[in-house]
Design a protein around this motif. Structure first.
Motif, PDB file in Angstrom:
ATOM      1  N   LEU A  26     -18.798  -4.889  50.702  1.00 46.01           N
ATOM      2  CA  LEU A  26     -18.706  -6.352  50.632  1.00 46.01           C
ATOM      3  C   LEU A  26     -18.705  -6.973  52.019  1.00 46.01           C
ATOM      4  O   LEU A  26     -19.440  -7.933  52.285  1.00 46.01           O
ATOM      5  N   ILE A  27     -17.885  -6.412  52.893  1.00 46.25           N
ATOM      6  CA  ILE A  27     -17.763  -6.959  54.255  1.00 46.25           C
ATOM      7  C   ILE A  27     -19.081  -6.827  55.020  1.00 46.25           C
ATOM      8  O   ILE A  27     -19.416  -7.669  55.862  1.00 46.25           O
ATOM      9  N   ASP A  28     -19.856  -5.808  54.697  1.00 52.77           N
ATOM     10  CA  ASP A  28     -21.150  -5.589  55.364  1.00 52.77           C
ATOM     11  C   ASP A  28     -22.298  -6.332  54.690  1.00 52.77           C
ATOM     12  O   ASP A  28     -23.443  -6.247  55.146  1.00 52.77           O
ATOM     13  N   ASP A  29     -22.002  -7.021  53.581  1.00 57.34           N
ATOM     14  CA  ASP A  29     -23.049  -7.700  52.807  1.00 57.34           C
ATOM     15  C   ASP A  29     -23.290  -9.100  53.368  1.00 57.34           C
ATOM     16  O   ASP A  29     -22.411  -9.957  53.342  1.00 57.34           O
ATOM     17  N   ARG A  30     -24.508  -9.336  53.851  1.00 57.33           N
ATOM     18  CA  ARG A  30     -24.844 -10.610  54.499  1.00 57.33           C
ATOM     19  C   ARG A  30     -24.742 -11.789  53.520  1.00 57.33           C
ATOM     20  O   ARG A  30     -24.285 -12.871  53.883  1.00 57.33           O
ATOM     21  N   PRO A  54     -19.106 -12.465  62.972  1.00 57.61           N
ATOM     22  CA  PRO A  54     -18.212 -11.387  63.439  1.00 57.61           C
ATOM     23  C   PRO A  54     -16.732 -11.712  63.241  1.00 57.61           C
ATOM     24  O   PRO A  54     -15.942 -10.823  62.925  1.00 57.61           O
ATOM     25  N   LEU A  55     -16.378 -12.994  63.420  1.00 57.44           N
ATOM     26  CA  LEU A  55     -14.988 -13.407  63.238  1.00 57.44           C
ATOM     27  C   LEU A  55     -14.561 -13.266  61.783  1.00 57.44           C
ATOM     28  O   LEU A  55     -13.456 -12.799  61.486  1.00 57.44           O
ATOM     29  N   ILE A  56     -15.448 -13.678  60.861  1.00 56.82           N
ATOM     30  CA  ILE A  56     -15.141 -13.568  59.430  1.00 56.82           C
ATOM     31  C   ILE A  56     -14.988 -12.101  59.039  1.00 56.82           C
ATOM     32  O   ILE A  56     -14.056 -11.730  58.314  1.00 56.82           O
ATOM     33  N   LYS A  57     -15.867 -11.259  59.553  1.00 57.61           N
ATOM     34  CA  LYS A  57     -15.795  -9.830  59.215  1.00 57.61           C
ATOM     35  C   LYS A  57     -14.491  -9.214  59.715  1.00 57.61           C
ATOM     36  O   LYS A  57     -13.828  -8.460  58.987  1.00 57.61           O
ATOM     37  N   ARG A  58     -14.122  -9.536  60.946  1.00 58.44           N
ATOM     38  CA  ARG A  58     -12.873  -8.991  61.495  1.00 58.44           C
ATOM     39  C   ARG A  58     -11.666  -9.490  60.693  1.00 58.44           C
ATOM     40  O   ARG A  58     -10.724  -8.741  60.439  1.00 58.44           O
ATOM     41  N   PHE A  59     -11.728 -10.761  60.308  1.00 57.78           N
ATOM     42  CA  PHE A  59     -10.647 -11.336  59.504  1.00 57.78           C
ATOM     43  C   PHE A  59     -10.509 -10.595  58.172  1.00 57.78           C
ATOM     44  O   PHE A  59      -9.398 -10.252  57.745  1.00 57.78           O
ATOM     45  N   LEU A  60     -11.646 -10.329  57.502  1.00 62.20           N
ATOM     46  CA  LEU A  60     -11.622  -9.657  56.201  1.00 62.20           C
ATOM     47  C   LEU A  60     -11.144  -8.212  56.329  1.00 62.20           C
ATOM     48  O   LEU A  60     -10.390  -7.727  55.470  1.00 62.20           O
ATOM     49  N   VAL A  61     -11.593  -7.516  57.387  1.00 58.26           N
ATOM     50  CA  VAL A  61     -11.150  -6.137  57.606  1.00 58.26           C
ATOM     51  C   VAL A  61      -9.627  -6.083  57.727  1.00 58.26           C
ATOM     52  O   VAL A  61      -8.960  -5.235  57.119  1.00 58.26           O
ATOM     53  N   LYS A  62      -9.067  -7.018  58.481  1.00 58.05           N
ATOM     54  CA  LYS A  62      -7.610  -7.050  58.663  1.00 58.05           C
ATOM     55  C   LYS A  62      -6.899  -7.458  57.377  1.00 58.05           C
ATOM     56  O   LYS A  62      -5.901  -6.852  56.977  1.00 58.05           O
ATOM     57  N   LYS A  63      -7.424  -8.489  56.718  1.00 63.85           N
ATOM     58  CA  LYS A  63      -6.780  -9.045  55.522  1.00 63.85           C
ATOM     59  C   LYS A  63      -6.750  -8.029  54.384  1.00 63.85           C
ATOM     60  O   LYS A  63      -5.786  -7.965  53.618  1.00 63.85           O
ATOM     61  N   TRP A  64      -7.827  -7.236  54.256  1.00 60.12           N
ATOM     62  CA  TRP A  64      -7.933  -6.295  53.142  1.00 60.12           C
ATOM     63  C   TRP A  64      -7.601  -4.856  53.531  1.00 60.12           C
ATOM     64  O   TRP A  64      -7.854  -3.934  52.769  1.00 60.12           O
ATOM     65  N   SER A  65      -7.019  -4.666  54.704  1.00 58.55           N
ATOM     66  CA  SER A  65      -6.761  -3.296  55.196  1.00 58.55           C
ATOM     67  C   SER A  65      -5.804  -2.529  54.294  1.00 58.55           C
ATOM     68  O   SER A  65      -5.870  -1.299  54.209  1.00 58.55           O
ATOM     69  N   ASN A  66      -4.895  -3.233  53.613  1.00 60.98           N
ATOM     70  CA  ASN A  66      -3.923  -2.563  52.749  1.00 60.98           C
ATOM     71  C   ASN A  66      -4.328  -2.534  51.277  1.00 60.98           C
ATOM     72  O   ASN A  66      -3.546  -2.092  50.431  1.00 60.98           O
ATOM     73  N   VAL A  67      -5.533  -2.988  50.967  1.00 59.98           N
ATOM     74  CA  VAL A  67      -6.010  -2.962  49.581  1.00 59.98           C
ATOM     75  C   VAL A  67      -6.721  -1.629  49.344  1.00 59.98           C
ATOM     76  O   VAL A  67      -7.820  -1.403  49.845  1.00 59.98           O
ATOM     77  N   ALA A  68      -6.064  -0.746  48.583  1.00 54.03           N
ATOM     78  CA  ALA A  68      -6.604   0.606  48.429  1.00 54.03           C
ATOM     79  C   ALA A  68      -6.646   1.073  46.976  1.00 54.03           C
ATOM     80  O   ALA A  68      -7.058   2.198  46.708  1.00 54.03           O
ATOM     81  N   SER A  69      -6.233   0.210  46.028  1.00 51.71           N
ATOM     82  CA  SER A  69      -6.213   0.619  44.622  1.00 51.71           C
ATOM     83  C   SER A  69      -6.541  -0.572  43.733  1.00 51.71           C
ATOM     84  O   SER A  69      -6.552  -1.724  44.185  1.00 51.71           O
ATOM     85  N   VAL A  70      -6.795  -0.297  42.455  1.00 53.20           N
ATOM     86  CA  VAL A  70      -7.065  -1.364  41.487  1.00 53.20           C
ATOM     87  C   VAL A  70      -5.863  -2.298  41.389  1.00 53.20           C
ATOM     88  O   VAL A  70      -6.017  -3.519  41.329  1.00 53.20           O
ATOM     89  N   VAL A  73      -5.792  -4.715  44.225  1.00 45.04           N
ATOM     90  CA  VAL A  73      -6.761  -5.800  44.016  1.00 45.04           C
ATOM     91  C   VAL A  73      -6.170  -6.835  43.062  1.00 45.04           C
ATOM     92  O   VAL A  73      -6.259  -8.044  43.305  1.00 45.04           O
ATOM     93  N   GLN A  74      -5.540  -6.371  41.968  1.00 42.39           N
ATOM     94  CA  GLN A  74      -4.955  -7.289  40.992  1.00 42.39           C
ATOM     95  C   GLN A  74      -3.836  -8.128  41.611  1.00 42.39           C
ATOM     96  O   GLN A  74      -3.724  -9.321  41.349  1.00 42.39           O
ATOM     97  N   ASP A  75      -3.022  -7.495  42.463  1.00 46.19           N
ATOM     98  CA  ASP A  75      -1.948  -8.234  43.143  1.00 46.19           C
ATOM     99  C   ASP A  75      -2.530  -9.288  44.080  1.00 46.19           C
ATOM    100  O   ASP A  75      -2.005 -10.409  44.196  1.00 46.19           O
ATOM    101  N   TYR A  76      -3.628  -8.942  44.745  1.00 49.70           N
ATOM    102  CA  TYR A  76      -4.290  -9.875  45.665  1.00 49.70           C
ATOM    103  C   TYR A  76      -4.879 -11.053  44.879  1.00 49.70           C
ATOM    104  O   TYR A  76      -4.745 -12.216  45.275  1.00 49.70           O
ATOM    105  N   VAL A  77      -5.520 -10.739  43.745  1.00 49.92           N
ATOM    106  CA  VAL A  77      -6.100 -11.785  42.907  1.00 49.92           C
ATOM    107  C   VAL A  77      -5.004 -12.711  42.374  1.00 49.92           C
ATOM    108  O   VAL A  77      -5.196 -13.928  42.281  1.00 49.92           O
ATOM    109  N   ALA A  78      -3.855 -12.134  42.036  1.00 45.01           N
ATOM    110  CA  ALA A  78      -2.735 -12.945  41.529  1.00 45.01           C
ATOM    111  C   ALA A  78      -2.288 -13.968  42.570  1.00 45.01           C
ATOM    112  O   ALA A  78      -1.987 -15.119  42.232  1.00 45.01           O
ATOM    113  N   LYS A  79      -2.242 -13.571  43.839  1.00 44.08           N
ATOM    114  CA  LYS A  79      -1.879 -14.511  44.910  1.00 44.08           C
ATOM    115  C   LYS A  79      -2.907 -15.638  45.005  1.00 44.08           C
ATOM    116  O   LYS A  79      -2.561 -16.817  45.171  1.00 44.08           O
TER     117      LYS A  79
END
Length: 372
Positions: A26-30, A54-70, A73-79
């Motif tokens: 996703l992060i690599d998808d233009r 590049p700024l958006i990509k770095r932001f997403l990498v940091k923001k989603w760094s702890n998302v590792a399971s379904v 993802v559900q907890d993130y969507v709930a927020k």
């Protein structure tokens, strides 16, 4: 699920071990990054938008760094849902969940008004009452870009292949879909699916028996009677009511064009625009009503469709806009509500006004008919 014999791999949501890879894609998808630029930074997304990538990509990498399971993802969507509800509606209420068991899996068959918000609102209610969230049926017509597929499968969506060509390919894909739904329920996973293909743009919530026939394909394969197999699916009709539909004018204009010219052709990104408008647009109040589990299904798809329709109609929560459009007296209707509804119709052609009125009136008229 055995990965070596993963017959559902092409249609199912991602498993835990696939989440990190999907996020990286996703992060690599233009197209995905460009969509963020367009909707979050519309004034900066033109000539110099590339500077933000590049700024958006770095932001997403940091923001989603702890998302590792379904579940992550559900907890993130709930927020995200919490923030969306706070900004786009005046409150969410629900009824009927007290009749259901959080330890059982249900097949939620819902009316369908909004592409993204319908399953999201069902999930929001389940999440807040400590039920498992649903696996969401989504048509492949909404997955024209790889980033859309990644997003949906990350969010527990499975793919309904509407674009299958030829009777043999169609039957094969429907058989796999039926098998996947049964497999999900047997392994303790809730399912959400709309009562018919596409949104009820005219406000007429009606179950398509073809959906029920698809459910039964797995039962026929097992040589079980229709009533017995369908009774075991734990079907729960769900009524979703929006006081204001953010996409109502677009729906009415589409229906008006079809009425007057006989055709309507969607623009390339119309579905995406409908999704965005449905999420961010003002909905005022929302009510989700969970019906009774259908444990004693009848012998035919048409009879079962009628039972689902009756529950959805009876449980549909009416708002002032419904009473006003249907010209039914109600204590809910005030002069202010009358004025708000009049503003909705203002400056629209008579034909569009009539469709808008009918769209909001039908749930009230149908509920009145069922009660008589």
């Amino acid at each position: 699920m055995c990965i070596d014999n993963d017959i559902y791999k092409e249609i199912r949501p991602y498993n835990d071990n696939e989440v990190k890879g999907a996020i990286k894609r996703l992060i690599d998808d233009r197209d995905f990054i460009n969509a963020i630029l367009k909707y979050r930074f519309p004034h900066a997304s033109g000539m110099f938008g590339w500077l933000l990538i590049p700024l958006i990509k770095r932001f997403l990498v940091k923001k989603w760094s702890n998302v590792a399971s379904v579940k992550d993802v559900q907890d993130y969507v709930a927020k995200y849902m919490r923030a969306t509800i706070a900004h786009s509606c005046d409150g969410v209420t629900t009824t009927g969940l007290n009749k259901l068991d959080p330890n059982k899996a249900y097949l939620f068959v819902s009316n369908h008004r909004d592409i993204a918000m319908d399953p999201a609102m069902v999930n929001w209610c389940l999440f807040n009452e400590n039920f498992n969230t649903v696996r969401i049926a989504i048509g492949d017509n909404l997955l024209k870009k790889p980033c859309a597929t990644e997003l949906m499968r990350l969010n527990k969506s499975f793919i309904v292949k509407r674009s299958s060509k030829g009777p043999r390919e169609l039957m094969k894909s429907l058989g796999l879909l039926s098998s996947y739904i049964s497999h999900s329920l047997m392994t303790g996973n809730n399912i959400w699916i709309a009562q018919k293909e596409g949104r009820a743009k005219d406000g007429n919530d009606k179950t398509d028996p073809a959906i029920l026939k698809m459910f039964f394909m797995e039962g026929r394969k097992q040589k079980l009677p229709f009533a017995e197999f369908m009774s075991g699916l734990n079907i729960v009709p769900v009524s979703i009511s929006y006081e204001n539909d953010p996409c109502d004018l677009a729906k009415a204009q589409e229906l008006y064009q079809k009425e007057t010219t006989g055709t309507y052709e969607k623009s390339e990104f119309e579905d995406i625009e409908s999704i965005v408008q449905g999420i961010v647009g003002q909905k005022r109040r929302i009510h989700i009503s969970f019906g009774d589990v259908i444990t004693d299904a009848p012998e035919t798809p048409d009879e079962l469709a009628a039972i689902i329709d009756k529950q959805i109609t009876e449980n549909y929560h009416l708002f002032p806009s419904n009473y006003i459009a249907a010209e039914i007296e109600s204590d809910q209707v005030t002069a202010e509500e009358e004025q708000l509804f009049a503003q909705k119709l203002a400056d629209q052609p008579q034909g569009v006004q009539a469709i808008l009125r009918r769209m909001y009136a039908l749930p009230a008229q149908k509920k009145q008919t069922v009660a008589e």
